[in-house]
Design a protein around this motif. Structure first.
Motif, PDB file in Angstrom:
ATOM      1  N   HIS A 206     -10.803  -3.624   7.313  1.00 14.91           N
ATOM      2  CA  HIS A 206     -12.164  -3.629   6.766  1.00 14.91           C
ATOM      3  C   HIS A 206     -12.219  -4.152   5.333  1.00 14.91           C
ATOM      4  N   THR A 207     -11.077  -4.261   4.655  1.00 13.09           N
ATOM      5  CA  THR A 207     -11.064  -4.781   3.278  1.00 13.09           C
ATOM      6  C   THR A 207     -10.419  -6.161   3.171  1.00 13.09           C
ATOM      7  N   VAL A 208      -9.903  -6.691   4.278  1.00 18.04           N
ATOM      8  CA  VAL A 208      -9.156  -7.952   4.228  1.00 18.04           C
ATOM      9  C   VAL A 208     -10.078  -9.121   3.907  1.00 18.04           C
ATOM     10  N   GLU A 209      -9.633  -9.916   2.948  1.00 21.53           N
ATOM     11  CA  GLU A 209     -10.282 -11.184   2.607  1.00 21.53           C
ATOM     12  C   GLU A 209      -9.270 -12.279   2.910  1.00 21.53           C
ATOM     13  N   ARG A 210      -9.768 -13.405   3.415  1.00 26.68           N
ATOM     14  CA  ARG A 210      -8.868 -14.501   3.773  1.00 26.68           C
ATOM     15  C   ARG A 210      -9.318 -15.792   3.113  1.00 26.68           C
ATOM     16  N   GLU A 211      -8.313 -16.607   2.792  1.00 33.30           N
ATOM     17  CA  GLU A 211      -8.556 -17.899   2.138  1.00 33.30           C
ATOM     18  C   GLU A 211      -9.429 -17.700   0.897  1.00 33.30           C
ATOM     19  N   VAL A 212      -8.935 -16.880  -0.018  1.00 31.13           N
ATOM     20  CA  VAL A 212      -9.667 -16.500  -1.225  1.00 31.13           C
ATOM     21  C   VAL A 212      -9.372 -17.511  -2.335  1.00 31.13           C
ATOM     22  N   PRO A 213     -10.354 -18.352  -2.694  1.00 31.50           N
ATOM     23  CA  PRO A 213     -10.115 -19.322  -3.770  1.00 31.50           C
ATOM     24  C   PRO A 213     -10.245 -18.643  -5.134  1.00 31.50           C
ATOM     25  N   PHE A 214      -9.506 -19.150  -6.087  1.00 28.36           N
ATOM     26  CA  PHE A 214      -9.627 -18.634  -7.451  1.00 28.36           C
ATOM     27  C   PHE A 214      -9.262 -19.731  -8.440  1.00 28.36           C
ATOM     28  N   SER A 215      -9.728 -19.564  -9.660  1.00 29.09           N
ATOM     29  CA  SER A 215      -9.315 -20.420 -10.775  1.00 29.09           C
ATOM     30  C   SER A 215      -9.341 -19.553 -12.028  1.00 29.09           C
ATOM     31  N   LEU A 216      -8.447 -19.873 -12.952  1.00 28.91           N
ATOM     32  CA  LEU A 216      -8.261 -19.017 -14.113  1.00 28.91           C
ATOM     33  C   LEU A 216      -7.567 -19.802 -15.216  1.00 28.91           C
TER      34      LEU A 216
ATOM     35  N   LEU B   7       1.924 -16.262 -10.170  1.00 33.25           N
ATOM     36  CA  LEU B   7       0.638 -16.735 -10.696  1.00 33.25           C
ATOM     37  C   LEU B   7      -0.528 -16.148  -9.893  1.00 33.25           C
ATOM     38  N   TYR B   8      -0.404 -16.124  -8.577  1.00 31.79           N
ATOM     39  CA  TYR B   8      -1.449 -15.545  -7.744  1.00 31.79           C
ATOM     40  C   TYR B   8      -1.654 -14.066  -8.094  1.00 31.79           C
ATOM     41  N   ARG B   9      -0.540 -13.348  -8.239  1.00 30.41           N
ATOM     42  CA  ARG B   9      -0.632 -11.923  -8.573  1.00 30.41           C
ATOM     43  C   ARG B   9      -1.298 -11.739  -9.936  1.00 30.41           C
ATOM     44  N   GLU B  10      -0.894 -12.517 -10.911  1.00 33.99           N
ATOM     45  CA  GLU B  10      -1.493 -12.412 -12.249  1.00 33.99           C
ATOM     46  C   GLU B  10      -2.980 -12.753 -12.211  1.00 33.99           C
ATOM     47  N   ALA B  11      -3.340 -13.763 -11.425  1.00 34.19           N
ATOM     48  CA  ALA B  11      -4.760 -14.124 -11.302  1.00 34.19           C
ATOM     49  C   ALA B  11      -5.560 -12.966 -10.722  1.00 34.19           C
ATOM     50  N   MET B  12      -5.045 -12.323  -9.689  1.00 34.03           N
ATOM     51  CA  MET B  12      -5.780 -11.204  -9.092  1.00 34.03           C
ATOM     52  C   MET B  12      -5.829 -10.003 -10.038  1.00 34.03           C
TER      53      MET B  12
ATOM     54  N   ARG C 279      -6.121 -10.124 -13.217  1.00 34.75           N
ATOM     55  CA  ARG C 279      -7.158 -10.412 -14.218  1.00 34.75           C
ATOM     56  C   ARG C 279      -8.549 -10.510 -13.606  1.00 34.75           C
ATOM     57  N   ILE C 280      -8.669 -11.257 -12.529  1.00 35.28           N
ATOM     58  CA  ILE C 280      -9.987 -11.473 -11.924  1.00 35.28           C
ATOM     59  C   ILE C 280     -10.536 -10.186 -11.321  1.00 35.28           C
ATOM     60  N   ARG C 281      -9.696  -9.455 -10.601  1.00 31.62           N
ATOM     61  CA  ARG C 281     -10.143  -8.218  -9.952  1.00 31.62           C
ATOM     62  C   ARG C 281      -9.984  -6.996 -10.858  1.00 31.62           C
ATOM     63  N   GLN C 282      -9.442  -7.226 -12.038  1.00 30.91           N
ATOM     64  CA  GLN C 282      -9.225  -6.147 -13.015  1.00 30.91           C
ATOM     65  C   GLN C 282      -8.497  -4.972 -12.366  1.00 30.91           C
ATOM     66  N   ASN C 283      -7.397  -5.326 -11.718  1.00 27.81           N
ATOM     67  CA  ASN C 283      -6.600  -4.340 -11.000  1.00 27.81           C
ATOM     68  C   ASN C 283      -5.134  -4.592 -11.351  1.00 27.81           C
ATOM     69  N   PRO C 284      -4.525  -3.701 -12.123  1.00 27.74           N
ATOM     70  CA  PRO C 284      -3.134  -3.942 -12.532  1.00 27.74           C
ATOM     71  C   PRO C 284      -2.123  -3.798 -11.393  1.00 27.74           C
TER      72      PRO C 284
END
Length: 194
Positions: A97-107, A165-170, A172-177
């Motif tokens: 119920h929380t899964v997101e797929r093909e999540v684009p990001f830029s940072l 890099l993906y982990r660091e982006a998430m 920061r973007i999701r504000q979840n350490p």
């Protein structure tokens, strides 16, 4: 009209056939196979992945609906089933119920994050996360790799910077350490945390 063997066929039939080299790439690996696996994983109903039969039914529907350009080969169905049978796949199913797929990001990141000598310089990072979900203790991200590779250690060496890099982006973007990042090898049917 063109002659193939002893059979005389029309131009439409000759040019509508998939070249043998392309069919082999889809069946055995390569970019086409990676694209096919990613497309299936993007659209599959996670709750209906308990068997190869359930997955085959879904991928057949994907082909009928034009989600995939060709019927999904049995090897791909087995590879997808292997992921969902793995502990990582089971975790994804539990969090469906929380899964997101093909999540684009830029940072924009300080380059010192990667190379101390570059501190103060900014780098633009963008990507697409194959799978992302929430668990009780934080986010989990997974990147599916279809590389034909000898070991998970080789895969980790090749892709660890990308996943960091993906982990660091998430973070920061999701504000979840708390973000755990995994590579899943479709070829080896194994995963490793980065």
């Amino acid at each position: 009209e063109y002659q193939i063997g002893q059979e005389l066929v029309g131009e439409d039939e000759v040019f509508s056939r998939r070249p043998a080299w392309k069919e082999e790439a889809v069946q055995t690996g390569g970019t086409a196979y990676g694209t096919l696996i990613h497309r299936c994983m993007q659209y599959i109903d996670i709750q209906k992945t308990d068997s190869e039969e359930e997955i085959a039914a879904q991928t057949a529907q994907m082909y009928t609906d034009g989600v995939t350009e060709e019927p999904v080969p049995k090897k791909a169905i087995r590879d997808i089933a292997a992921f969902f049978a793995s502990p990582l796949g089971q975790r994804m199913k539990e969090a469906a119920h929380t899964v997101e797929r093909e999540v684009p990001f830029s940072l924009l990141l300080d380059a010192g994050w990667y190379e101390e000598a570059a501190r103060g310089e900014r780098i633009f990072v963008q990507g697409v996360i194959d799978g992302l979900w929430q668990e009780a203790d934080g986010l989990v991200l997974v990147d599916y790799k279809t590389d034909r590779i000898g070991s998970m250690a080789d895969l980790k060496a090749r892709y660890s910077v990308q996943l960091e890099l993906y982990r660091e982006a998430m973070r920061r973007i999701r504000q979840n350490p708390a973000v755990r990042a995994y590579i899943y090898s479709v070829f080896l049917r194994e995963y490793i945390e980065i």
